[in-house]
Design a protein around this motif. Structure first.
Motif, mmCIF file in Angstrom:
data_model
loop_
_atom_site.group_PDB
_atom_site.id
_atom_site.type_symbol
_atom_site.label_atom_id
_atom_site.label_comp_id
_atom_site.label_asym_id
_atom_site.label_seq_id
_atom_site.Cartn_x
_atom_site.Cartn_y
_atom_site.Cartn_z
ATOM 1 N N ASN A 188 0.814 -1.218 0.000
ATOM 2 C CA ASN A 188 0.000 0.000 0.000
ATOM 3 C C ASN A 188 0.848 1.269 0.000
ATOM 4 N N TRP A 189 2.128 1.138 0.323
ATOM 5 C CA TRP A 189 3.008 2.304 0.277
ATOM 6 C C TRP A 189 4.348 1.970 -0.373
ATOM 7 N N GLY A 190 4.348 0.908 -1.183
ATOM 8 C CA GLY A 190 5.560 0.499 -1.864
ATOM 9 C C GLY A 190 5.714 1.150 -3.222
ATOM 10 N N SER A 191 6.877 0.928 -3.831
ATOM 11 C CA SER A 191 7.160 1.508 -5.149
ATOM 12 C C SER A 191 7.133 0.471 -6.261
ATOM 13 N N ALA A 192 7.003 -0.838 -5.922
ATOM 14 C CA ALA A 192 6.956 -1.909 -6.924
ATOM 15 C C ALA A 192 8.120 -1.755 -7.900
ATOM 16 N N PHE A 193 7.813 -1.551 -9.186
ATOM 17 C CA PHE A 193 8.873 -1.457 -10.195
ATOM 18 C C PHE A 193 9.386 -0.037 -10.415
ATOM 19 N N LEU A 194 8.808 0.952 -9.742
ATOM 20 C CA LEU A 194 9.367 2.304 -9.800
ATOM 21 C C LEU A 194 10.678 2.331 -9.015
ATOM 22 N N PRO A 195 11.515 3.359 -9.215
ATOM 23 C CA PRO A 195 12.762 3.443 -8.436
ATOM 24 C C PRO A 195 12.504 3.353 -6.936
ATOM 25 N N ALA A 196 13.422 2.699 -6.236
ATOM 26 C CA ALA A 196 13.237 2.448 -4.802
ATOM 27 C C ALA A 196 13.072 3.728 -4.007
ATOM 28 N N SER A 197 13.641 4.821 -4.483
ATOM 29 C CA SER A 197 13.544 6.081 -3.753
ATOM 30 C C SER A 197 12.130 6.631 -3.724
ATOM 31 N N CYS A 198 11.205 6.034 -4.493
ATOM 32 C CA CYS A 198 9.824 6.508 -4.526
ATOM 33 C C CYS A 198 8.942 5.885 -3.450
ATOM 34 N N GLN A 199 9.394 4.830 -2.814
ATOM 35 C CA GLN A 199 8.542 4.150 -1.845
ATOM 36 C C GLN A 199 8.373 4.987 -0.577
ATOM 37 N N GLY A 200 7.305 4.716 0.162
ATOM 38 C CA GLY A 200 7.048 5.456 1.386
ATOM 39 C C GLY A 200 8.014 5.075 2.495
ATOM 40 N N VAL A 201 8.457 6.068 3.233
ATOM 41 C CA VAL A 201 9.289 5.839 4.411
ATOM 42 C C VAL A 201 8.361 5.756 5.617
ATOM 43 N N PRO A 202 8.322 4.611 6.315
ATOM 44 C CA PRO A 202 7.373 4.457 7.420
ATOM 45 C C PRO A 202 7.865 5.095 8.717
ATOM 46 N N LEU A 203 6.948 5.760 9.406
ATOM 47 C CA LEU A 203 7.174 6.208 10.777
ATOM 48 C C LEU A 203 6.314 5.318 11.654
ATOM 49 N N GLY A 204 6.929 4.282 12.239
ATOM 50 C CA GLY A 204 6.181 3.334 13.040
ATOM 51 C C GLY A 204 5.252 2.494 12.186
ATOM 52 N N ASN A 205 4.235 1.905 12.836
ATOM 53 C CA ASN A 205 3.182 1.160 12.148
ATOM 54 C C ASN A 205 1.946 1.171 13.033
ATOM 55 N N ALA A 206 0.899 0.496 12.596
ATOM 56 C CA ALA A 206 -0.381 0.588 13.292
ATOM 57 C C ALA A 206 -0.331 0.065 14.721
ATOM 58 N N SER A 207 0.616 -0.806 15.034
ATOM 59 C CA SER A 207 0.714 -1.340 16.390
ATOM 60 C C SER A 207 1.755 -0.612 17.233
ATOM 61 N N THR A 208 2.321 0.469 16.700
ATOM 62 C CA THR A 208 3.333 1.248 17.410
ATOM 63 C C THR A 208 2.666 2.317 18.273
ATOM 64 N N PRO A 209 3.007 2.450 19.537
ATOM 65 C CA PRO A 209 2.493 3.578 20.331
ATOM 66 C C PRO A 209 2.831 4.903 19.652
ATOM 67 N N PHE A 210 1.888 5.831 19.675
ATOM 68 C CA PHE A 210 2.032 7.041 18.871
ATOM 69 C C PHE A 210 3.295 7.826 19.202
ATOM 70 N N GLU A 211 3.728 7.794 20.463
ATOM 71 C CA GLU A 211 4.908 8.565 20.831
ATOM 72 C C GLU A 211 6.188 7.928 20.296
ATOM 73 N N LYS A 212 6.095 6.695 19.803
ATOM 74 C CA LYS A 212 7.267 6.011 19.255
ATOM 75 C C LYS A 212 7.213 5.915 17.727
ATOM 76 N N ALA A 213 6.298 6.636 17.115
ATOM 77 C CA ALA A 213 6.162 6.609 15.659
ATOM 78 C C ALA A 213 7.254 7.467 15.024
ATOM 79 N N LYS A 214 8.409 6.872 14.874
ATOM 80 C CA LYS A 214 9.563 7.583 14.319
ATOM 81 C C LYS A 214 10.271 6.687 13.313
ATOM 82 N N VAL A 215 11.125 7.298 12.508
ATOM 83 C CA VAL A 215 11.942 6.520 11.583
ATOM 84 C C VAL A 215 12.942 5.692 12.382
ATOM 85 N N LYS A 216 13.016 4.408 12.079
ATOM 86 C CA LYS A 216 13.941 3.534 12.797
ATOM 87 C C LYS A 216 15.390 3.833 12.429
ATOM 88 N N TYR A 217 16.249 3.654 13.391
ATOM 89 C CA TYR A 217 17.700 3.702 13.183
ATOM 90 C C TYR A 217 18.155 5.023 12.550
#
Length: 465
Positions: A188-217
């Motif tokens: 639902n937020w991937g780039s499939a065959f488009l360049p990888a730089s087009c895919q969505g960068v996730p901040l957390g996920n649906a099971s992540t507490p809202f205060e921890k919704a950040k980019v990993k690493y």
């Protein structure tokens, strides 16, 4: 390759010197460079999109499209034709448990579920006649996000990132906040065959507490920035030699660009994620002072901060591991719960964008993967089944008509009946508001040209301001 790309001299030189693949990718690598950004096909009405995705399928009949005949005929058999394929067994008609009132100068009806959004109706463009084809969550969610319910295709955000790039080279073009990992998941937020730089960068996920919704690493405690820069330069040297021998390699080039973007994001993303310097007034506007509204409120506040910093497409998902908006039963309890969590934050986002002068060129899209049936599920009296045949989404800002209602479902709310808008039409319209011709925004893959709308889609110009 998209027909609208014209690489700058700087990009051609960079591509020749480093051997990093196609010119289309070179456009994306430096989308924020002066004179090098991808250009829209025509003058855009919107510069960015914030997509508020209500996972599970909110009921249009209980939120934004009242049906007097449904109230009148509560408990009676549905008199119209049922779809050939239905998700579950349904019974007689079920009226809405909530009352509707008309609001604003536009007189748009909103149920008691959304008292705060009701105060913003004069900025909202309602589409009451959206329809799709798939009654299952996974297929319908993929259809809404990618235009296809049975193939892996690039997501809407990825296509927009491909077509317009980012307005900030230190941030991704596409960010998804607390996305669901179910029903299509990363596709639902991937780039499939488009360049990888087009895919969505996730901040957390649906099971992540809202205060921890950040980019990993986002931080590297083991290496200084200078050491990381040295590593990346060495990697570029090694791959320069490799690509000189093998020729263009889209997967490798996308991976290298993701490394470079991650390096740049180490400074820009923590600042964007940090809401601590927002005023108490702003935090209260989004409901951050209330434990019920704070989780989704922070997501909406992050969306505004990312949008104003140049992110083209921000997706914000309201979901959880148990309830979502999928009320086959407990409609009264759980639709009320969901609405309480999102109503004030959504209204706060619209008001904040408007006060900052951002709403005029930010397109806000609200909706789920489908609506609900006017009939009750099974033998109870407190649930509705999935309904992709006709439902409501709404947009605000970004060049759409404010205080406007378009289309309608039938008298009972099952089928789109007036000024029907297919999901492909919605995608074509969103791209047009961004200055992109959906028939020209193409990518050559597996021997043919692909686009978000595939071989379908009509721009609904009646929605334009």
């Amino acid at each position: 390759m998209s027909t609208h790309f014209r690489p700058s001299r700087r990009q051609v030189l960079r591509n020749t010197a480093l051997g990093f693949g196609s010119l289309a990718l070179a456009d994306l690598l430096h989308a924020a460079d002066a004179g090098g950004a991808p250009k829209p096909h025509f003058e855009p009405k919107a510069k960015r999109v914030i997509f508020l995705f209500m996972k599970g399928g909110p009921s249009h009949l209980d939120t934004f499209e009242p049906k007097p005949l449904l109230d009148r005929d509560d408990g009676k058999p549905y008199p119209g034709p049922r779809p050939r394929v239905v998700f579950a067994k349904t019974g007689n008609l079920l009226k809405s448990p909530w009352k509707f009132k008309k609001y604003g100068q536009s007189g748009s009806p909103v149920s008691d579920l959304f008292p705060h959004v009701a105060g913003c109706v004069d900025d909202i463009c309602f589409v009451h006649s959206l329809h799709g084809t798939n009654p299952a969550h996974g297929g319908a969610a993929l259809k809404l996000h990618t235009g296809s319910d049975n193939f892996v295709r690039p997501s809407m955000g990825a296509w927009i990132a491909y077509g317009l790039g980012t307005a900030n080279a230190n941030l991704p073009a596409f960010v998804t906040v607390c996305p669901t990992l179910a029903h299509g998941g990363v596709n639902n937020w991937g780039s499939a065959f488009l360049p990888a730089s087009c895919q969505g960068v996730p901040l957390g996920n649906a099971s992540t507490p809202f205060e921890k919704a950040k980019v990993k690493y986002i931080e590297n405690p083991a290496l200084t920035r200078d050491a990381q820069r040295t590593q990346l330069d060495l990697l570029a040297d090694l791959n320069r030699e490799h690509l000189a021998q093998t020729g263009p390699d889209g997967a490798l080039e996308g991976r290298l660009e993701s490394f470079e973007l991650a390096f740049r994001m180490q400074r820009a993303m923590p600042e964007a994620e940090d809401t601590s310097k927002e005023t108490d007034k702003t935090r209260a506007l989004y409901g951050l002072d209330d434990p019920v509204t704070a989780p989704f409120g922070r997501q909406c506040l992050l969306a505004r901060r990312l949008a104003e910093r140049g992110v083209r497409f921000v997706q914000v998902t309201h979901s959880d591991d148990k309830v979502q908006w999928d009320q086959h039963g407990n409609l009264r309890r759980d639709h009320a719960k969901n609405a309480r969590e999102v109503d004030k934050p959504i209204a706060g986002l619209l008001k904040d964008l408007k006060a900052r002068g951002l709403l005029k060129d930010t397109l806000v899209l609200w909706g789920g993967e489908f609506g609900r049936t006017p009939t009750v599920e099974g033998g109870g009296n407190d649930g509705r089944d999935h309904n992709p045949e006709g439902f409501t989404v709404w947009m605000a800002g970004g060049g759409v008509k404010p205080g406007f209602r378009y289309g309608a479902t039938d008298d009972y709310g099952w089928h789109a009946a007036e000024n029907k808008v297919h999901v492909h039409d919605l995608h074509a319209t969103i791209l047009a508001l961004l200055g992109l011709d959906h028939e020209r925004l193409t990518y050559r893959h597996a021997g043919r040209d692909f686009r978000l709308t595939d071989v379908h889609g009509t721009v609904v110009k009646d929605l334009f301001a």
